[in-house]
Design an enzyme around this catalytic site. Structure first.
Site, PDB file in Angstrom:
ATOM      1  N   GLU A  25       0.834  -1.211   0.000  1.00  0.00           N
ATOM      2  CA  GLU A  25       0.000   0.000   0.000  1.00  0.00           C
ATOM      3  C   GLU A  25       0.870   1.263   0.000  1.00  0.00           C
ATOM      4  OE1 GLU A  25      -3.086  -0.347  -0.501  1.00  0.00           O
ATOM      5  OE2 GLU A  25      -3.860  -2.122   0.540  1.00  0.00           O
TER       6      GLU A  25
ATOM      7  N   HIS B  22      -3.023   1.925   8.548  1.00  0.00           N
ATOM      8  CA  HIS B  22      -4.127   1.145   7.978  1.00  0.00           C
ATOM      9  C   HIS B  22      -4.239  -0.197   8.699  1.00  0.00           C
ATOM     10  CE1 HIS B  22      -6.426  -1.386   5.324  1.00  0.00           C
ATOM     11  NE2 HIS B  22      -5.367  -2.089   4.960  1.00  0.00           N
TER      12      HIS B  22
ATOM     13  N   HIS C 211      -7.361  -3.628   9.795  1.00  0.00           N
ATOM     14  CA  HIS C 211      -8.571  -4.356   9.396  1.00  0.00           C
ATOM     15  C   HIS C 211      -9.491  -4.551  10.609  1.00  0.00           C
ATOM     16  CE1 HIS C 211      -6.007  -6.367   5.963  1.00  0.00           C
ATOM     17  NE2 HIS C 211      -6.247  -5.100   5.747  1.00  0.00           N
TER      18      HIS C 211
ATOM     19  N   GLU D  24     -17.746  11.052  22.412  1.00  0.00           N
ATOM     20  CA  GLU D  24     -16.334  11.130  21.999  1.00  0.00           C
ATOM     21  C   GLU D  24     -16.181  11.263  20.486  1.00  0.00           C
ATOM     22  OE1 GLU D  24     -16.888   9.815  24.891  1.00  0.00           O
ATOM     23  OE2 GLU D  24     -15.333  11.103  25.748  1.00  0.00           O
TER      24      GLU D  24
ATOM     25  N   HIS E  67     -12.898  -3.681   3.400  1.00  0.00           N
ATOM     26  CA  HIS E  67     -11.449  -3.904   3.557  1.00  0.00           C
ATOM     27  C   HIS E  67     -10.932  -3.427   4.908  1.00  0.00           C
ATOM     28  CE1 HIS E  67      -7.167  -3.429   1.633  1.00  0.00           C
ATOM     29  NE2 HIS E  67      -7.107  -3.719   2.907  1.00  0.00           N
TER      30      HIS E  67
HETATM   31  P1  13P Z   1       1.104  -5.475   3.165  1.00  0.00           P
HETATM   32  O1  13P Z   1       1.568  -6.671   3.956  1.00  0.00           O
HETATM   33  O2  13P Z   1       1.716  -5.467   1.773  1.00  0.00           O
HETATM   34  O3  13P Z   1       1.327  -4.196   3.909  1.00  0.00           O
HETATM   35  O4  13P Z   1      -0.462  -5.629   2.905  1.00  0.00           O
HETATM   36  C1  13P Z   1      -1.364  -5.752   3.970  1.00  0.00           C
HETATM   37  C2  13P Z   1      -2.661  -5.082   3.710  1.00  0.00           C
HETATM   38  O5  13P Z   1      -3.412  -4.892   4.633  1.00  0.00           O
HETATM   39  C3  13P Z   1      -3.018  -4.658   2.327  1.00  0.00           C
HETATM   40  O6  13P Z   1      -4.137  -3.819   2.332  1.00  0.00           O
HETATM   41 ZN    ZN Z   2      -5.420  -4.039   4.117  1.00  0.00          ZN
END
Ligand code: 13P
Ligand code: ZN
Length: 244
Positions: free
Chosen positions: A116, A140, A142, A170, A211
């Protein structure tokens, strides 16, 4: 030099581990980058032990010319960053024309920066400009409740923001400007980076539909706190919707 004692690497590794403990980083899920201060760059340049060739970027980021970033490696696990920063992270420099990068340190067992990277750099370029250089972190992960909601709520930032703002006081304090939402786009694509960085003109947190979540901040505490608040509000909303 003992890299464990270098503050920005320690703070980065601590946040990676705490985020892993929160459940936001299964396997190699997620990535993070930090734009070094000039003082950090010059103080720690003795670390820069790699003499790699310049590599072409898929995007052009002239606003980051010459800047250095600490970045997670692609395929590396957040849970391992604290154990071995030199294997899981790297420091890269952007070329003076903003078209390429080279690795200066880290990834001692091989590998490349996160898949990314285009997203991270395009977003850094926007945030550096709109905050006069204050924001240094892109992160970033998940988070499961944010992802779950993105299957149920329309891809609409006014609606998403309103539902999450209602969940606890909050939220209005932590992200008064609201949340950006981008549609489902291929992971690691330039399109995802471009769509997110447009939103970063106005927001600090952007939902990646189906995502995850992408946030920016000035400090590690603020960045973690923003991500945590969005995911906490999302978990309350998931419960509220489930009880109806
Ligand atoms: P990377 O391991 O390449 O950082 O990818 C993980 C990810 O969450 C891609 O969106
Ligand atoms: Zn990701």
């Amino acid at each position: 030099m003992d890299i464990e004692k270098i503050r920005f690497i320690k703070d980065f590794a601590d946040m990676a581990y705490e985020s892993y403990l929160m459940g936001w980083h299964e396997r190699n899920g997620g990535n993070m980058s930090y734009r070094l201060k000039e003082s950090e760059e010059s103080a720690f340049s003795p670390l820069f032990d790699r003499d790699d060739p310049w590599q072409q970027l898929d995007v052009s980021v002239p606003g980051l010319a010459g800047d250095c970033f600490l970045v997670t490696g692609s395929g590396k696990y957040f849970r391992n960053v604290i154990k071995d920063p030199e294997d899981t992270l790297c420091i890269i420099r952007i070329s003076e024309d903003g078209h390429s990068y080279r690795i200066l340190w880290g990834l001692k067992n091989g590998g490349s920066p996160t898949s990314e990277l285009a997203s991270h750099l395009l977003n850094h370029e926007v945030k550096k400009r709109v905050t006069d250089g204050r924001y240094r972190i892109m992160y970033h992960g998940h988070p499961e409740n944010v992802i779950a909601l993105s299957f149920v709520l329309p891809c609409d930032e006014i609606g998403f923001t309103k539902r999450l703002h209602e969940m606890m006081p909050e939220c209005r304090l932590t992200f008064p400007e609201g949340l950006g939402v981008v549609p489902e786009l291929e992971a690691g694509s330039i399109e995802l980076g471009q769509a997110t960085s447009k939103k970063m003109e106005d927001y600090n947190a952007v939902i990646w539909t189906h995502h995850g979540l992408f946030v920016s901040g000035e400090t590690f505490d603020e960045t973690f706190g923003l991500f945590h608040t969005v995911e906490k509000a999302s978990s309350i909303l998931v419960k509220v919707l489930s009880m109806k």
